[in-house]
Design a protein around this motif. Structure first.
Motif, PDB file in Angstrom:
ATOM      1  N   THR A   1       0.824  -1.210   0.000  1.00  0.00           N
ATOM      2  CA  THR A   1       0.000   0.000   0.000  1.00  0.00           C
ATOM      3  C   THR A   1       0.860   1.262   0.000  1.00  0.00           C
ATOM      4  O   THR A   1       0.369   2.334  -0.311  1.00  0.00           O
ATOM      5  N   LYS A   2       2.125   1.118   0.335  1.00  0.00           N
ATOM      6  CA  LYS A   2       3.042   2.266   0.328  1.00  0.00           C
ATOM      7  C   LYS A   2       3.770   2.388  -1.015  1.00  0.00           C
ATOM      8  O   LYS A   2       4.791   3.041  -1.135  1.00  0.00           O
ATOM      9  N   LYS A   3       3.211   1.680  -2.010  1.00  0.00           N
ATOM     10  CA  LYS A   3       3.746   1.714  -3.378  1.00  0.00           C
ATOM     11  C   LYS A   3       5.184   1.212  -3.475  1.00  0.00           C
ATOM     12  O   LYS A   3       5.989   1.717  -4.256  1.00  0.00           O
ATOM     13  N   ARG A   4       5.477   0.213  -2.653  1.00  0.00           N
ATOM     14  CA  ARG A   4       6.796  -0.426  -2.722  1.00  0.00           C
ATOM     15  C   ARG A   4       6.617  -1.810  -3.309  1.00  0.00           C
ATOM     16  O   ARG A   4       5.658  -2.507  -3.009  1.00  0.00           O
ATOM     17  N   LEU A   5       7.546  -2.218  -4.139  1.00  0.00           N
ATOM     18  CA  LEU A   5       7.495  -3.545  -4.750  1.00  0.00           C
ATOM     19  C   LEU A   5       7.732  -4.607  -3.685  1.00  0.00           C
ATOM     20  O   LEU A   5       8.713  -4.548  -2.937  1.00  0.00           O
ATOM     21  N   LEU A   6       6.810  -5.567  -3.576  1.00  0.00           N
ATOM     22  CA  LEU A   6       6.985  -6.684  -2.650  1.00  0.00           C
ATOM     23  C   LEU A   6       7.676  -7.853  -3.359  1.00  0.00           C
ATOM     24  O   LEU A   6       8.626  -8.415  -2.853  1.00  0.00           O
ATOM     25  N   PHE A   7       7.147  -8.219  -4.519  1.00  0.00           N
ATOM     26  CA  PHE A   7       7.769  -9.267  -5.323  1.00  0.00           C
ATOM     27  C   PHE A   7       7.222  -9.180  -6.739  1.00  0.00           C
ATOM     28  O   PHE A   7       6.173  -8.601  -6.982  1.00  0.00           O
ATOM     29  N   ASP A   8       7.976  -9.755  -7.657  1.00  0.00           N
ATOM     30  CA  ASP A   8       7.492  -9.826  -9.027  1.00  0.00           C
ATOM     31  C   ASP A   8       7.530 -11.278  -9.489  1.00  0.00           C
ATOM     32  O   ASP A   8       7.971 -12.170  -8.764  1.00  0.00           O
ATOM     33  N   LYS A   9       7.036 -11.505 -10.685  1.00  0.00           N
ATOM     34  CA  LYS A   9       6.928 -12.860 -11.215  1.00  0.00           C
ATOM     35  C   LYS A   9       8.295 -13.548 -11.276  1.00  0.00           C
ATOM     36  O   LYS A   9       8.414 -14.730 -10.970  1.00  0.00           O
ATOM     37  N   THR A  10       9.313 -12.810 -11.626  1.00  0.00           N
ATOM     38  CA  THR A  10      10.661 -13.367 -11.692  1.00  0.00           C
ATOM     39  C   THR A  10      11.129 -13.846 -10.322  1.00  0.00           C
ATOM     40  O   THR A  10      11.743 -14.907 -10.201  1.00  0.00           O
TER      41      THR A  10
END
Length: 87
Positions: A49-58
């Motif tokens: 919610t703080k617009k930080r990336l948690l994880f991506d598909k890679t």
């Protein structure tokens, strides 16, 4: 999100094979679940919610590759516990 007691992730020599299987399966289920969420929503990444990336598909795909490699690396130990490596 439910947090686990760090000790619940340990695999000591006396850990029953059922508990080891549950822990190995839980890791795989978590990673596959994350991949499913990304695919169902048509996303490449999940943020906070703080617009930080948690994880991506890679990240998830790498996690699955690592998990598979660990199962292969420790296959003899897992077999001693009566566990199938690739389930």
């Amino acid at each position: 999100m439910k947090t686990l007691d760090p000790k619940s992730r340990e695999v000591a020599p006396e850990t029953p094979s059922k508990a080891v299987r549950q822990r190995v399966d839980r890791v795989q289920a978590t990673l596959l679940g994350a991949l499913d969420v990304l695919e169902e929503r048509g996303l490449q990444e999940i943020g906070s919610t703080k617009k930080r990336l948690l994880f991506d598909k890679t990240d998830v795909e790498r996690g699955l590759e690592f998990h598979t490699e660990m199962k292969l690396r420790f296959r003899d130990d897992l077999r001693l516990l009566g566990l199938s490596v690739m389930s």
